[in-house]
Design an enzyme around this catalytic site. Structure first.
Site, PDB file in Angstrom:
ATOM      1  CB  THR A 422      -6.411  -6.278   5.449  1.00  9.62           C
ATOM      2  OG1 THR A 422      -6.272  -6.626   6.825  1.00  9.62           O
ATOM      3  CG2 THR A 422      -5.081  -5.888   4.911  1.00  9.62           C
ATOM      4  CB  THR A 440      -4.335  -3.990   7.714  1.00  8.38           C
ATOM      5  OG1 THR A 440      -5.423  -4.532   8.458  1.00  8.38           O
ATOM      6  CG2 THR A 440      -3.099  -3.995   8.588  1.00  8.38           C
ATOM      7  CD  GLU A 459      -2.751  -4.760  12.353  1.00 13.03           C
ATOM      8  OE1 GLU A 459      -3.046  -5.909  12.014  1.00 13.03           O
ATOM      9  OE2 GLU A 459      -3.257  -3.745  11.836  1.00 13.03           O
ATOM     10  CG  ASP A 462      -3.168  -9.369  13.760  1.00 13.00           C
ATOM     11  OD1 ASP A 462      -4.317  -9.792  13.962  1.00 13.00           O
ATOM     12  OD2 ASP A 462      -2.816  -8.891  12.674  1.00 13.00           O
ATOM     13  CB  SER A 487       1.222  -9.446   9.565  1.00 13.25           C
ATOM     14  OG  SER A 487       0.371  -9.214   8.465  1.00 13.25           O
ATOM     15  CB  SER A 488      -1.892 -13.487   7.514  1.00 14.77           C
ATOM     16  OG  SER A 488      -2.012 -14.234   8.674  1.00 14.77           O
ATOM     17  N   GLY A 509      -7.215 -11.356   6.545  1.00 11.66           N
ATOM     18  CA  GLY A 509      -6.705 -11.973   7.775  1.00 11.66           C
ATOM     19  C   GLY A 509      -5.827 -13.170   7.424  1.00 11.66           C
TER      20      GLY A 509
HETATM   21  N1  GLY Z   1      -4.279  -7.901  10.659  1.00 13.09           N
HETATM   22  C1  GLY Z   1      -4.186  -8.632   9.457  1.00 13.09           C
HETATM   23  C2  GLY Z   1      -2.822  -9.131   9.218  1.00 13.09           C
HETATM   24  O1  GLY Z   1      -1.873  -8.470   9.579  1.00 13.09           O
HETATM   25  O2  GLY Z   1      -2.661 -10.194   8.681  1.00 13.09           O
END
Ligand code: GLY
Length: 601
Positions: A422, A440, A459, A462, A487-488, A509
């Site tokens: 990201t 990202t 994605e 996730d 997501s984070s 991440g």
């Molecule tokens: N794929 C990283 C996030 O969405 O946190």
């Protein structure tokens, strides 16, 4: 063992997940020095970029009077600075920054991915967010990431190929942000990226290092191999790389808007790459692309030290988890203990463990599953959770709390991993608008599939690979058609008396949450300037060991160990980009662990 403890044991004990974590963490070349990153070609903006890189190398922030832009690559920042210098807004500048990042830092973000944006509007004094998260194709099944026996796939087996690709959101976000808040001519915002793609850009040390370390995974699909291995050799640092396909894609979007991406020839290239991916085809269709929508959502805000810390709510866990950590710490005085004290990091580490326990159980796409969103950041709930931190040692056991009696109380724990990846953009414009955007394609190089000169995201990994935990409870973050993976990402704007004072965010991440919380604490509690705050050591806990960077003072690491924390020492490539807004002007800070820079004017 509790359900949470069991989930943790599964996470830590899973060879495939631990292997994937190690593999990606190892792909972390050192931040290059100022001299190694090309900054030429932007005329009067070449020197500010060099000055910014020197300031970063010397640990100094960048200051300016009117506007400031920070991102992960000098060429992208220069493109944004050009827009701001010409009187464009932060939304205009973001389009230029993102389109150049998609070229010069293609492994991290781009047209094939998704993003979250928080905007402070100077005219109205209001804050809002745009959710451009990728969506699961309508044709997928809940068992997408399971083998014939119902067992979760190895992580990288799921990542590489078409299966992991969700409907991209970033192209539509560029258009929506520009329509809502831009004032520059749309087509001109693509000029720098098109020119760099046509004429070629200088490959940075980080990109060259990542391609070299990726090796065979990037050779699985011909379009990707041909781009990153021209004439059979990996691109090298300092070489010139052209991307005519990307230039053509940008020209089409510049002329036709985001529809040129979501319908017609570009959409056909994207779906053909996904559905035709050898050995691992996916499900993305023309109708998924045509139906994609960015969703405007209210910002999620938590009070911390008489500031409002605002960010992205579900489907991101970013603002809620950062908010939980800060909300618990509000009950303790970190300024008294300071940044070098094991006691400060015990409190931060265990607050983070408690927050991650709630995150694993409750947080997901709340458009699809019931979620106690308000309860999770209710000050009374967080004050109760904070009482658990009152002892002297690391908590022996941590479980999810009870943030509200709803159907969500019946969720199982998600052990999905999110690996470091990201990128982040922070901008303040001359009108006083502030923009924080984390963007990202998920894993470094995403699904490794390329179409139209850009990489496609992975994605969907996730999501939880399992639909239920081992005790049979359903997992909130399980995959479903049309759903957005948790997501984070935590693009954040901190306000004081309803005016923005800090714009911050990071890649990384699930580590993003700890990086962002650290920068806010370092600035607000410990009085660090923004450059010192982003550069200060990363010490995180994501519901397990304490992740620490090498080189910490022995008194700190020994103190934490004595308190009962198990330390996991290793590089942490945060990419914090921050702007602090003061009555005297703007102050920019850039993470020395990556190649970014701040330019102000
Ligand atoms: N794929 C990283 C996030 O969405 O946190």
């Amino acid at each position: 063992m509790t359900r949470t403890g069991l989930a943790l044991a599964l996470l830590l004990g899973s060879a495939s997940m631990a292997g994937a974590q190690q593999a990606t963490d190892a792909v972390a070349p050192e931040a290059a020095s100022a001299a190694e990153i090309a900054t030429d070609g932007f005329g009067d903006l070449d020197q500010p970029a060099r000055d910014g890189l020197t300031a970063k190398a010397e640990g100094r922030p960048v200051t300016s009077e009117n506007w400031m832009v920070t991102a992960a690559h000098p060429l992208a920042v220069q493109a944004g600075a050009r827009v701001l210098e010409a009187g464009g807004t932060a939304a205009d500048a973001m389009v230029a920054v993102q389109t150049v990042l998609g070229l010069v830092e293609p492994q991290s973000s781009g047209l094939g991915g998704g993003s979250f944006l928080i905007w402070y509007d100077a005219k109205s004094g209001k804050t809002t967010t745009l959710d451009a998260r990728e969506t699961a194709p309508m044709d997928i099944k809940p068992t997408l990431f399971q083998d014939d026996q119902g067992q979760p796939l190895e992580f990288m087996q799921a990542v590489v190929g078409g299966r992991s690709v969700g409907t991209p959101g970033t192209p539509r976000l560029l258009e929506m942000a520009h329509r809502k808040w831009g004032k520059s001519n749309w087509a001109t915002l693509f000029d720098d990226a098109i020119k760099l793609a046509d004429d070629g850009f200088t490959v940075s040390p980080r990109l060259a290092g990542l391609v070299a370390e990726e090796g065979d995974a990037l050779k699985r699909y011909p379009a990707t191999e041909n781009y990153f291995f021209p004439e059979g050799q990996a691109v090298t640092e300092g070489s010139t790389l052209k991307n005519p396909a990307y230039a053509d894609t940008l020209r089409a979007i510049a002329a036709g808007g985001a529809d040129a991406f979501y319908k017609g020839p570009i959409a056909e290239q994207v779906t053909a790459a996904v559905r035709g991916a050898t050995d691992n085809p996916g499900y993305l269709s023309a109708s998924d692309l045509a139906a994609y929508q960015v969703i405007e959502r209210p910002a999620v805000c938590v009070e911390y030290r008489e500031h409002d810390v605002c960010g992205m709510g579900p489907p991101s866990s970013g603002a809620l988890t950062v908010g939980q950590i800060l909300g618990m710490l509000n009950n303790y005085d970190l300024s008294e203990t300071g940044p070098d004290s094991p006691e400060s990091w015990r409190l931060i580490g265990d607050a983070s463990r408690l927050a991650f326990a709630d995150r694993g159980r409750f947080m997901a796409d709340s458009d699809f599953v019931p979620m106690p969103t308000e309860g999770l950041i209710d000050p009374a709930y967080l004050a109760e959770r904070a009482k658990l931190l009152a002892g002297d040692d690391s908590l022996p056991e941590v479980t999810a709390g009870n943030p509200g009696w709803t159907h969500a109380s019946l969720w199982g724990d998600d052990v999905a991993i999110e690996l470091p990846s990201t990128t982040h953009i922070s901008i303040v414009d001359a009108e006083g608008n502030a923009l924080s955007m984390t963007t990202t394609i998920e894993n470094g190089f995403g699904s490794r599939l390329m179409a139209g000169g850009f990489l496609l995201n992975n994605e969907l990994t996730d999501f939880s690979f399992a639909t239920h935990d081992d005790a049979g409870y359903p997992i909130a973050n399980a995959i479903a058609p049309g759903k957005r993976p948790r997501s984070s990402m935590a693009p954040t704007i901190v306000l004081k008396d309803d005016a923005p004072v800090m714009v911050i965010g990071s890649p990384g991440g699930s580590r993003i949450i700890g990086y962002v919380a650290k920068a806010i604490i370092a600035h607000l509690d410990w009085g660090m300037d923004i450059q010192s705050a982003v550069a200060s050591p990363n010490i995180l806990n994501r519901f397990g060991k304490m992740d620490v960077e090498p080189g910490l003072p022995a008194a700190l690491t020994e103190g934490l160990t004595a308190m009962g924390f198990e330390l996991n020492e290793g590089e942490q490539t945060s990419g914090l980009q921050g702007v602090v807004i003061t009555p005297e002007g703007l102050i920019g800070g850039v993470d020395p662990r990556r190649e970014g820079v701040a330019i102000g004017g």
